[in-house]
Design a protein around this motif. Structure first.
Motif, PDB file in Angstrom:
ATOM      1  N   UNK A  50      12.434 -11.669  -2.306  1.00 14.69           N
ATOM      2  CA  UNK A  50      11.608 -12.732  -2.116  1.00 14.69           C
ATOM      3  C   UNK A  50      10.329 -12.943  -3.183  1.00 14.69           C
ATOM      4  N   UNK A  51      10.879 -13.787  -4.201  1.00 16.67           N
ATOM      5  CA  UNK A  51      10.017 -13.881  -5.230  1.00 16.67           C
ATOM      6  C   UNK A  51       8.728 -14.122  -4.778  1.00 16.67           C
ATOM      7  N   UNK A  52       8.392 -15.324  -3.719  1.00 11.34           N
ATOM      8  CA  UNK A  52       7.057 -15.747  -3.564  1.00 11.34           C
ATOM      9  C   UNK A  52       6.142 -14.813  -3.021  1.00 11.34           C
ATOM     10  N   UNK A  53       6.662 -13.871  -1.898  1.00 11.72           N
ATOM     11  CA  UNK A  53       5.796 -12.738  -1.595  1.00 11.72           C
ATOM     12  C   UNK A  53       5.739 -11.724  -2.581  1.00 11.72           C
ATOM     13  N   UNK A  54       6.570 -11.356  -3.547  1.00 15.36           N
ATOM     14  CA  UNK A  54       6.305 -10.489  -4.533  1.00 15.36           C
ATOM     15  C   UNK A  54       5.273 -10.920  -5.477  1.00 15.36           C
ATOM     16  N   UNK A  55       5.275 -12.239  -5.669  1.00 16.51           N
ATOM     17  CA  UNK A  55       4.301 -12.810  -6.983  1.00 16.51           C
ATOM     18  C   UNK A  55       2.950 -12.730  -6.286  1.00 16.51           C
ATOM     19  N   UNK A  56       2.746 -13.002  -4.960  1.00 13.93           N
ATOM     20  CA  UNK A  56       1.412 -13.257  -4.426  1.00 13.93           C
ATOM     21  C   UNK A  56       1.073 -11.813  -4.213  1.00 13.93           C
ATOM     22  N   UNK A  57       1.587 -10.883  -3.789  1.00 13.47           N
ATOM     23  CA  UNK A  57       1.388  -9.513  -3.489  1.00 13.47           C
ATOM     24  C   UNK A  57       1.066  -9.023  -5.130  1.00 13.47           C
ATOM     25  N   UNK A  58       1.651  -9.255  -6.091  1.00 20.24           N
ATOM     26  CA  UNK A  58       1.292  -9.028  -7.542  1.00 20.24           C
ATOM     27  C   UNK A  58      -0.199  -9.403  -7.927  1.00 20.24           C
ATOM     28  N   UNK A  59      -0.534 -10.660  -7.600  1.00 22.05           N
ATOM     29  CA  UNK A  59      -1.507 -11.273  -7.885  1.00 22.05           C
ATOM     30  C   UNK A  59      -2.698 -10.657  -7.153  1.00 22.05           C
ATOM     31  N   UNK A  60      -2.527 -10.178  -5.897  1.00 25.31           N
ATOM     32  CA  UNK A  60      -3.380  -9.629  -5.009  1.00 25.31           C
ATOM     33  C   UNK A  60      -3.645  -7.973  -5.749  1.00 25.31           C
ATOM     34  N   UNK A 114      11.573  -0.884 -11.261  1.00 22.92           N
ATOM     35  CA  UNK A 114      12.648  -0.906  -9.952  1.00 22.92           C
ATOM     36  C   UNK A 114      13.401  -1.936  -9.974  1.00 22.92           C
ATOM     37  N   UNK A 115      14.686  -1.749  -9.597  1.00 25.37           N
ATOM     38  CA  UNK A 115      15.567  -2.957  -9.340  1.00 25.37           C
ATOM     39  C   UNK A 115      15.231  -3.939  -8.487  1.00 25.37           C
ATOM     40  N   UNK A 116      14.238  -3.714  -7.318  1.00 20.01           N
ATOM     41  CA  UNK A 116      13.776  -4.726  -6.681  1.00 20.01           C
ATOM     42  C   UNK A 116      12.422  -5.709  -7.092  1.00 20.01           C
ATOM     43  N   UNK A 117      11.878  -4.902  -8.117  1.00 18.16           N
ATOM     44  CA  UNK A 117      10.793  -5.885  -8.462  1.00 18.16           C
ATOM     45  C   UNK A 117      11.173  -7.126  -9.442  1.00 18.16           C
ATOM     46  N   UNK A 165       0.744  -1.144  -0.047  1.00 20.86           N
ATOM     47  CA  UNK A 165       0.042   0.031  -0.048  1.00 20.86           C
ATOM     48  C   UNK A 165       0.800   1.228   0.058  1.00 20.86           C
ATOM     49  N   UNK A 166       1.986   1.195   0.416  1.00 15.87           N
ATOM     50  CA  UNK A 166       2.894   2.281   0.733  1.00 15.87           C
ATOM     51  C   UNK A 166       3.486   2.658  -0.767  1.00 15.87           C
ATOM     52  N   UNK A 167       3.373   1.600  -1.904  1.00 18.12           N
ATOM     53  CA  UNK A 167       4.115   1.731  -3.238  1.00 18.12           C
ATOM     54  C   UNK A 167       5.529   1.044  -2.981  1.00 18.12           C
ATOM     55  N   UNK A 168       5.974   0.589  -1.840  1.00 19.80           N
ATOM     56  CA  UNK A 168       7.338  -0.270  -2.026  1.00 19.80           C
ATOM     57  C   UNK A 168       6.981  -1.457  -2.368  1.00 19.80           C
ATOM     58  N   UNK A 169       7.980  -2.155  -3.034  1.00 22.45           N
ATOM     59  CA  UNK A 169       8.116  -3.695  -3.301  1.00 22.45           C
ATOM     60  C   UNK A 169       8.151  -4.226  -1.763  1.00 22.45           C
ATOM     61  N   UNK A 170       7.328  -5.350  -1.467  1.00 19.81           N
ATOM     62  CA  UNK A 170       7.263  -6.273  -0.695  1.00 19.81           C
ATOM     63  C   UNK A 170       8.322  -7.310  -0.732  1.00 19.81           C
ATOM     64  N   UNK A 171       8.716  -7.751   0.319  1.00 19.54           N
ATOM     65  CA  UNK A 171       9.679  -9.100   0.292  1.00 19.54           C
ATOM     66  C   UNK A 171      11.088  -8.737  -0.695  1.00 19.54           C
ATOM     67  N   UNK A 172      11.701  -7.999  -0.547  1.00 23.73           N
ATOM     68  CA  UNK A 172      12.786  -7.771  -1.360  1.00 23.73           C
ATOM     69  C   UNK A 172      13.446  -8.960  -1.296  1.00 23.73           C
TER      70      UNK A 172
END
Length: 136
Positions: free
Chosen positions: A47-57, A114-117, A38-45
């Motif tokens: 951590x692909x699993x966290x990022x992927x789940x958040x991307x689907x959300x 962003x490099x973290x995505x 919600x803050x616009x920052x990538x979650x789980x730097x």
């Protein structure tokens, strides 16, 4: 033909002059959704699993805001920074989509916004309700 901008709250893409989605009559075109919180920052730097789940959300949130849903998605394009995550994508497609599964293109890219995505998902869906939840 009329089209309208779809906004989500929060909308971390607004500073980049992007629409979360554009609705053209009963078609919804959703911009790439990454694993941002919600803050616009990538979650789980890193951590692909966290990022992927958040991307689907985030995809789900944009679809709902545009009068659609995951079961109305007809086409997705998934951008990955590494194809080593392909197996996880198949698993996530099973979790988030149902038969008949949407048409899909999976592309490996050298970088995202962003490099973290590590993942970004864009979609085309059928929109069946308006922003008030009424059938269109």
């Amino acid at each position: 033909m009329t089209f309208e901008q779809v906004r989500t709250e929060p909308d971390p893409y607004a500073p980049y002059l992007l629409s979360q989605a554009i609705r053209l009559e009963n078609l919804l075109f959703v911009s790439g959704q990454a694993g941002y919180g919600d803050d616009g920052a990538i979650v789980g730097r890193e951590d692909f699993d966290r990022q992927a789940d958040q991307a689907f959300r985030n995809l789900q949130r944009a679809l709902i805001a545009g009068g659609s849903s995951l079961d109305k998605v007809v086409k997705v394009t998934i951008f990955l920074t590494s194809m080593k995550h392909f197996g996880k994508i198949v698993e996530l497609r099973r979790k988030w989509f149902s038969a008949p599964y949407p048409a899909d293109t999976i592309v490996e890219v050298s970088a995202l916004y962003t490099p973290d995505a590590m993942i970004e998902i864009e979609a085309i869906a059928i929109a069946t309700t308006n922003s008030q939840g009424e059938k269109s």
